[in-house]
Design a protein around this motif. Structure first.
Motif, PDB file in Angstrom:
ATOM      1  N   SER A  12       0.849  -1.194   0.000  1.00  0.00           N
ATOM      2  CA  SER A  12       0.000   0.000   0.000  1.00  0.00           C
ATOM      3  C   SER A  12       0.876   1.233   0.000  1.00  0.00           C
ATOM      4  CB  SER A  12      -0.871   0.056   1.256  1.00  0.00           C
ATOM      5  OG  SER A  12      -1.503  -1.158   1.468  1.00  0.00           O
ATOM      6  N   PHE A  13       0.334   2.309  -0.536  1.00  0.00           N
ATOM      7  CA  PHE A  13       0.947   3.630  -0.399  1.00  0.00           C
ATOM      8  C   PHE A  13      -0.103   4.467   0.325  1.00  0.00           C
ATOM      9  CE2 PHE A  13       2.933   1.911  -4.263  1.00  0.00           C
ATOM     10  CZ  PHE A  13       4.279   2.021  -3.908  1.00  0.00           C
ATOM     11  N   GLY A  14       0.056   4.696   1.620  1.00  0.00           N
ATOM     12  CA  GLY A  14      -0.976   5.350   2.422  1.00  0.00           C
ATOM     13  C   GLY A  14      -2.233   4.496   2.398  1.00  0.00           C
ATOM     14  N   GLN A  15      -3.352   5.095   2.010  1.00  0.00           N
ATOM     15  CA  GLN A  15      -4.625   4.358   1.980  1.00  0.00           C
ATOM     16  C   GLN A  15      -4.766   3.522   0.706  1.00  0.00           C
ATOM     17  OE1 GLN A  15      -7.170   4.513   4.379  1.00  0.00           O
ATOM     18  NE2 GLN A  15      -5.548   5.513   5.559  1.00  0.00           N
ATOM     19  N   PHE A  16      -3.880   3.785  -0.259  1.00  0.00           N
ATOM     20  CA  PHE A  16      -4.045   3.192  -1.584  1.00  0.00           C
ATOM     21  C   PHE A  16      -3.338   1.837  -1.703  1.00  0.00           C
ATOM     22  CE2 PHE A  16      -2.433   2.700  -5.966  1.00  0.00           C
ATOM     23  CZ  PHE A  16      -3.647   2.637  -6.629  1.00  0.00           C
ATOM     24  N   THR A  17      -4.082   0.827  -2.140  1.00  0.00           N
ATOM     25  CA  THR A  17      -3.494  -0.502  -2.336  1.00  0.00           C
ATOM     26  C   THR A  17      -3.012  -0.619  -3.782  1.00  0.00           C
ATOM     27  OG1 THR A  17      -4.943  -1.459  -0.696  1.00  0.00           O
ATOM     28  CG2 THR A  17      -3.971  -2.989  -2.268  1.00  0.00           C
ATOM     29  N   ALA A  18      -1.702  -0.673  -3.973  1.00  0.00           N
ATOM     30  CA  ALA A  18      -1.149  -0.807  -5.329  1.00  0.00           C
ATOM     31  C   ALA A  18      -1.132  -2.271  -5.741  1.00  0.00           C
ATOM     32  CB  ALA A  18       0.251  -0.221  -5.395  1.00  0.00           C
ATOM     33  N   VAL A  19      -0.807  -3.154  -4.781  1.00  0.00           N
ATOM     34  CA  VAL A  19      -0.793  -4.598  -5.024  1.00  0.00           C
ATOM     35  C   VAL A  19      -1.455  -5.250  -3.821  1.00  0.00           C
ATOM     36  CG1 VAL A  19       0.688  -6.638  -5.183  1.00  0.00           C
ATOM     37  CG2 VAL A  19       1.280  -4.582  -6.474  1.00  0.00           C
ATOM     38  N   GLY A  36      -1.088  -5.898 -18.105  1.00  0.00           N
ATOM     39  CA  GLY A  36      -2.263  -5.207 -17.568  1.00  0.00           C
ATOM     40  C   GLY A  36      -2.191  -3.736 -17.901  1.00  0.00           C
ATOM     41  N   PRO A  37      -3.290  -3.014 -17.665  1.00  0.00           N
ATOM     42  CA  PRO A  37      -3.309  -1.593 -18.010  1.00  0.00           C
ATOM     43  C   PRO A  37      -2.400  -0.783 -17.100  1.00  0.00           C
ATOM     44  CG  PRO A  37      -5.314  -2.205 -16.856  1.00  0.00           C
ATOM     45  CD  PRO A  37      -4.551  -3.467 -17.069  1.00  0.00           C
ATOM     46  N   SER A  38      -2.134   0.438 -17.485  1.00  0.00           N
ATOM     47  CA  SER A  38      -1.290   1.336 -16.705  1.00  0.00           C
ATOM     48  C   SER A  38      -1.840   1.464 -15.279  1.00  0.00           C
ATOM     49  CB  SER A  38      -1.295   2.701 -17.401  1.00  0.00           C
ATOM     50  OG  SER A  38      -0.395   3.535 -16.759  1.00  0.00           O
ATOM     51  N   GLY A  39      -0.951   1.344 -14.301  1.00  0.00           N
ATOM     52  CA  GLY A  39      -1.353   1.531 -12.906  1.00  0.00           C
ATOM     53  C   GLY A  39      -1.896   0.295 -12.231  1.00  0.00           C
ATOM     54  N   CYS A  40      -1.830  -0.875 -12.884  1.00  0.00           N
ATOM     55  CA  CYS A  40      -2.441  -2.072 -12.296  1.00  0.00           C
ATOM     56  C   CYS A  40      -1.536  -2.751 -11.276  1.00  0.00           C
ATOM     57  CB  CYS A  40      -2.857  -3.064 -13.376  1.00  0.00           C
ATOM     58  SG  CYS A  40      -1.463  -3.884 -14.162  1.00  0.00           S
ATOM     59  N   GLY A  41      -0.284  -2.294 -11.131  1.00  0.00           N
ATOM     60  CA  GLY A  41       0.581  -2.856 -10.096  1.00  0.00           C
ATOM     61  C   GLY A  41       1.697  -3.742 -10.614  1.00  0.00           C
ATOM     62  N   LYS A  42       1.917  -3.762 -11.918  1.00  0.00           N
ATOM     63  CA  LYS A  42       2.949  -4.634 -12.503  1.00  0.00           C
ATOM     64  C   LYS A  42       4.345  -4.238 -12.008  1.00  0.00           C
ATOM     65  CE  LYS A  42       1.993  -3.260 -16.754  1.00  0.00           C
ATOM     66  NZ  LYS A  42       0.948  -2.244 -16.610  1.00  0.00           N
ATOM     67  N   THR A  43       4.665  -2.959 -12.166  1.00  0.00           N
ATOM     68  CA  THR A  43       6.001  -2.490 -11.784  1.00  0.00           C
ATOM     69  C   THR A  43       6.215  -2.616 -10.279  1.00  0.00           C
ATOM     70  OG1 THR A  43       6.129  -1.012 -13.663  1.00  0.00           O
ATOM     71  CG2 THR A  43       7.517  -0.453 -11.798  1.00  0.00           C
ATOM     72  N   THR A  44       5.200  -2.312  -9.509  1.00  0.00           N
ATOM     73  CA  THR A  44       5.302  -2.436  -8.049  1.00  0.00           C
ATOM     74  C   THR A  44       5.637  -3.882  -7.676  1.00  0.00           C
ATOM     75  OG1 THR A  44       3.715  -0.646  -7.823  1.00  0.00           O
ATOM     76  CG2 THR A  44       4.038  -2.022  -5.883  1.00  0.00           C
ATOM     77  N   THR A  45       4.991  -4.836  -8.338  1.00  0.00           N
ATOM     78  CA  THR A  45       5.257  -6.258  -8.068  1.00  0.00           C
ATOM     79  C   THR A  45       6.708  -6.587  -8.398  1.00  0.00           C
ATOM     80  OG1 THR A  45       2.971  -6.763  -8.645  1.00  0.00           O
ATOM     81  CG2 THR A  45       4.514  -8.616  -8.655  1.00  0.00           C
ATOM     82  N   ASP A 158      11.365  -4.746 -17.090  1.00  0.00           N
ATOM     83  CA  ASP A 158      10.196  -3.867 -17.038  1.00  0.00           C
ATOM     84  C   ASP A 158      10.114  -3.060 -18.329  1.00  0.00           C
ATOM     85  OD1 ASP A 158       8.097  -2.256 -16.443  1.00  0.00           O
ATOM     86  OD2 ASP A 158       8.837  -1.629 -14.480  1.00  0.00           O
ATOM     87  N   GLU A 159       9.250  -3.461 -19.221  1.00  0.00           N
ATOM     88  CA  GLU A 159       9.049  -2.809 -20.523  1.00  0.00           C
ATOM     89  C   GLU A 159      10.380  -2.449 -21.188  1.00  0.00           C
ATOM     90  OE1 GLU A 159       5.675  -0.936 -21.337  1.00  0.00           O
ATOM     91  OE2 GLU A 159       4.775  -0.942 -19.354  1.00  0.00           O
ATOM     92  N   PRO A 160      11.291  -3.404 -21.339  1.00  0.00           N
ATOM     93  CA  PRO A 160      12.621  -3.037 -21.820  1.00  0.00           C
ATOM     94  C   PRO A 160      12.677  -2.624 -23.281  1.00  0.00           C
ATOM     95  CG  PRO A 160      12.425  -5.413 -21.676  1.00  0.00           C
ATOM     96  CD  PRO A 160      11.164  -4.847 -21.103  1.00  0.00           C
TER      97      PRO A 160
HETATM   98  P1  ATP Z   1       2.567   1.338 -15.769  1.00  0.00           P
HETATM   99  O1  ATP Z   1       2.339   0.367 -16.882  1.00  0.00           O
HETATM  100  O2  ATP Z   1       1.924   2.670 -16.008  1.00  0.00           O
HETATM  101  O3  ATP Z   1       3.974   1.423 -15.315  1.00  0.00           O
HETATM  102  P2  ATP Z   1       2.020  -0.413 -13.518  1.00  0.00           P
HETATM  103  O4  ATP Z   1       1.008  -1.466 -13.702  1.00  0.00           O
HETATM  104  O5  ATP Z   1       3.434  -0.808 -13.586  1.00  0.00           O
HETATM  105  O6  ATP Z   1       1.715   0.770 -14.525  1.00  0.00           O
HETATM  106  P3  ATP Z   1       2.646   0.529 -10.894  1.00  0.00           P
HETATM  107  O7  ATP Z   1       3.771   1.415 -11.316  1.00  0.00           O
HETATM  108  O8  ATP Z   1       2.968  -0.727 -10.234  1.00  0.00           O
HETATM  109  O9  ATP Z   1       1.693   0.265 -12.131  1.00  0.00           O
HETATM  110  O10 ATP Z   1       1.696   1.401  -9.960  1.00  0.00           O
HETATM  111  C1  ATP Z   1       0.533   0.856  -9.349  1.00  0.00           C
HETATM  112  C2  ATP Z   1      -0.195   1.944  -8.630  1.00  0.00           C
HETATM  113  O11 ATP Z   1       0.565   2.338  -7.479  1.00  0.00           O
HETATM  114  C3  ATP Z   1      -0.383   3.206  -9.459  1.00  0.00           C
HETATM  115  O12 ATP Z   1      -1.685   3.733  -9.207  1.00  0.00           O
HETATM  116  C4  ATP Z   1       0.684   4.144  -8.947  1.00  0.00           C
HETATM  117  O13 ATP Z   1       0.271   5.492  -9.059  1.00  0.00           O
HETATM  118  C5  ATP Z   1       0.812   3.714  -7.487  1.00  0.00           C
HETATM  119  N1  ATP Z   1       2.170   3.964  -6.980  1.00  0.00           N
HETATM  120  C6  ATP Z   1       3.301   3.375  -7.418  1.00  0.00           C
HETATM  121  N2  ATP Z   1       4.385   3.827  -6.734  1.00  0.00           N
HETATM  122  C7  ATP Z   1       3.911   4.732  -5.854  1.00  0.00           C
HETATM  123  C8  ATP Z   1       4.528   5.566  -4.849  1.00  0.00           C
HETATM  124  N3  ATP Z   1       5.837   5.537  -4.630  1.00  0.00           N
HETATM  125  N4  ATP Z   1       3.719   6.368  -4.120  1.00  0.00           N
HETATM  126  C9  ATP Z   1       2.382   6.394  -4.336  1.00  0.00           C
HETATM  127  N5  ATP Z   1       1.741   5.642  -5.248  1.00  0.00           N
HETATM  128  C10 ATP Z   1       2.487   4.822  -6.002  1.00  0.00           C
END
Ligand code: ATP
Length: 369
Positions: A12-19, A36-45, A158-160
């Motif tokens: 999570s980032f604060g209240q927001f669940t990224a993964v 997955g679409p932009s923001g779905c949590g791929k990079t975070t994973t 990551d999207e190389p």
């Molecule tokens: P993209 O294809 O656009 O890179 P993604 O699937 O890789 O998207 P992530 O980068 O994993 O997505 O981000 C997932 C969610 O977490 C997004 O809504 C992003 O804004 C949020 N997020 C990622 N890193 C942070 C951070 N350091 N602080 C706050 N929110 C974050």
């Protein structure tokens, strides 16, 4: 080489669940795409597996070792990202040698390894050049080379290749696929490009909203999507998904009707009522005259694409896409009323509220498709 095992991984980032609560196992040597679409949590994973970001909770094992809270350098993972920073004051050779130098390799071992990787990536000719004048493809190969020299257990990408032009990207796709098979390293590859995933992956992990929706081989994701989101995300142009009502074997909406095989409905125990119906654009017949069990729609746009025509119809205000081989539909023009009939053996039904797949194409055996 190593298996990657993730259990209830959460960030999570604060209240927001990224993964949220991600669990999966990737076998030793497997090539898995996170799609997955932009923001779905791929990079975070990927960043959590790399050790660049700590999970809020959960567990990560690489090769049976719990690495959840270890620093990146203790995980033996190699990484390559979309925008890789090469050291511009160093030559290509020195860029490749650097990760080995900091690990204390001998000069002779470094020379051997750098030449081996340069040969693999076909960059031997530019080894002693600076990095400034490299083409996009060469620079990306150097970045990939920096990952390869380290003999990591697991590769994370990551999207190389997403910023390369279309032709070079197609070339690099084939190269990376070949390289991954040759080296046999477990590889996790982040992409939002479904064609890239379909053509390269052993399995695809489809994500949305921080959740893993399906992890399966490309053809299975295409033929047997777990839900309406996966069905709509994989396939180009995307599957038509309509809200319909099933009544007496007929799937109906305003201006639309399709007949579902009764045996198929019984087999999947589909009860009458509202649901979502999925039809891929390539699974619709067209004709100038009425088709039994079909419906009529106005052709809004006709896009010739060489071997195929892509047609967009207006279905009660919603676009409905049909794709046909050139020759079957060439006489239609925008404004025409065309008769359409979905192929009954290629229908998908999804739960109205959850989107879960209730029944999929009756004949998924490709030899009969
Ligand atoms: P993209 O294809 O656009 O890179 P993604 O699937 O890789 O998207 P992530 O980068 O994993 O997505 O981000 C997932 C969610 O977490 C997004 O809504 C992003 O804004 C949020 N997020 C990622 N890193 C942070 C951070 N350091 N602080 C706050 N929110 C974050």
């Amino acid at each position: 080489m190593a298996e990657v095992r993730v259990e209830r991984l959460h960030r999570s980032f604060g209240q927001f669940t990224a993964v949220g609560d991600l669990s999966f196992t990737i076998a030793d040597g497997e090539f898995v795409f996170f799609l997955g679409p932009s923001g779905c949590g791929k990079t975070t994973t990927l960043r959590m597996i790399a050790g660049l970001l700590m999970p809020t909770s959960g567990r990560i094992e690489l090769g049976g070792r719990n690495v959840t809270f270890l620093k990146p350098r203790y995980r033996n993972v190699g990484m390559v990202f979309q925008s890789n920073v090469l050291y511009h004051h160093l030559s290509v050779y020195e860029n490749l040698a650097y990760p080995l130098k900091v690990r204390g390799w001998s000069a002779a071992d470094i020379r051997r390894k750098v030449h081996e990787v340069a040969e693999l990536l076909q960059i031997t000719g530019v080894l002693h050049r600076g990095t400034e004048g490299l083409s996009g493809g060469q620079a990306q190969r150097v970045a990939i080379g920096r990952m390869l020299v380290r003999d990591a257990d697991v590769f994370l990408m990551d999207e190389p290749i997403s910023h390369l032009d279309a032709k070079l990207r197609a070339h690099m796709r084939a190269e990376l696929r070949h390289l991954q098979k040759e080296l046999g390293r477990t590889t996790l590859f982040v992409s939002h490009d479904q064609l890239e995933a379909m053509s390269m992956a052993d399995r695809i992990a489809v994500m949305n909203g921080g959740e893993l929706l399906q992890l399966a081989p490309p053809q299975e994701v295409f033929d047997r999507p777990a839900n309406a989101f996966v069905a709509g995300f994989v396939g180009e142009p995307q599957m038509n998904i309509l809200e319909v009502t099933l009544d007496d074997g007929q799937l109906q909406a305003a201006g639309f009707t399709a007949t579902a095989p009764s045996g198929w409905l019984a087999q999947h125990r589909i009860a009458p009522g509202p649901m979502r119906l999925g039809i891929r654009p390539e699974h619709v017949e067209t004709a100038p005259a009425p088709l039994p069990g079909g419906f009529a729609a106005r052709l809004e746009a006709m896009e010739p694409m060489g071997a195929e025509n892509l047609m967009t119809f207006d279905l009660g205000g919603q676009p409905f896409k049909v794709r046909q081989t050139t020759g079957q539909s060439d006489d239609f023009a925008p404004g025409d009323t065309v008769h359409l009939r979905p192929r009954p053996d290629h229908l998908y039904l999804f739960d109205l509220a959850s989107g879960r797949t209730l029944a999929q194409a009756a004949f998924t055996d490709r030899s009969r498709a």
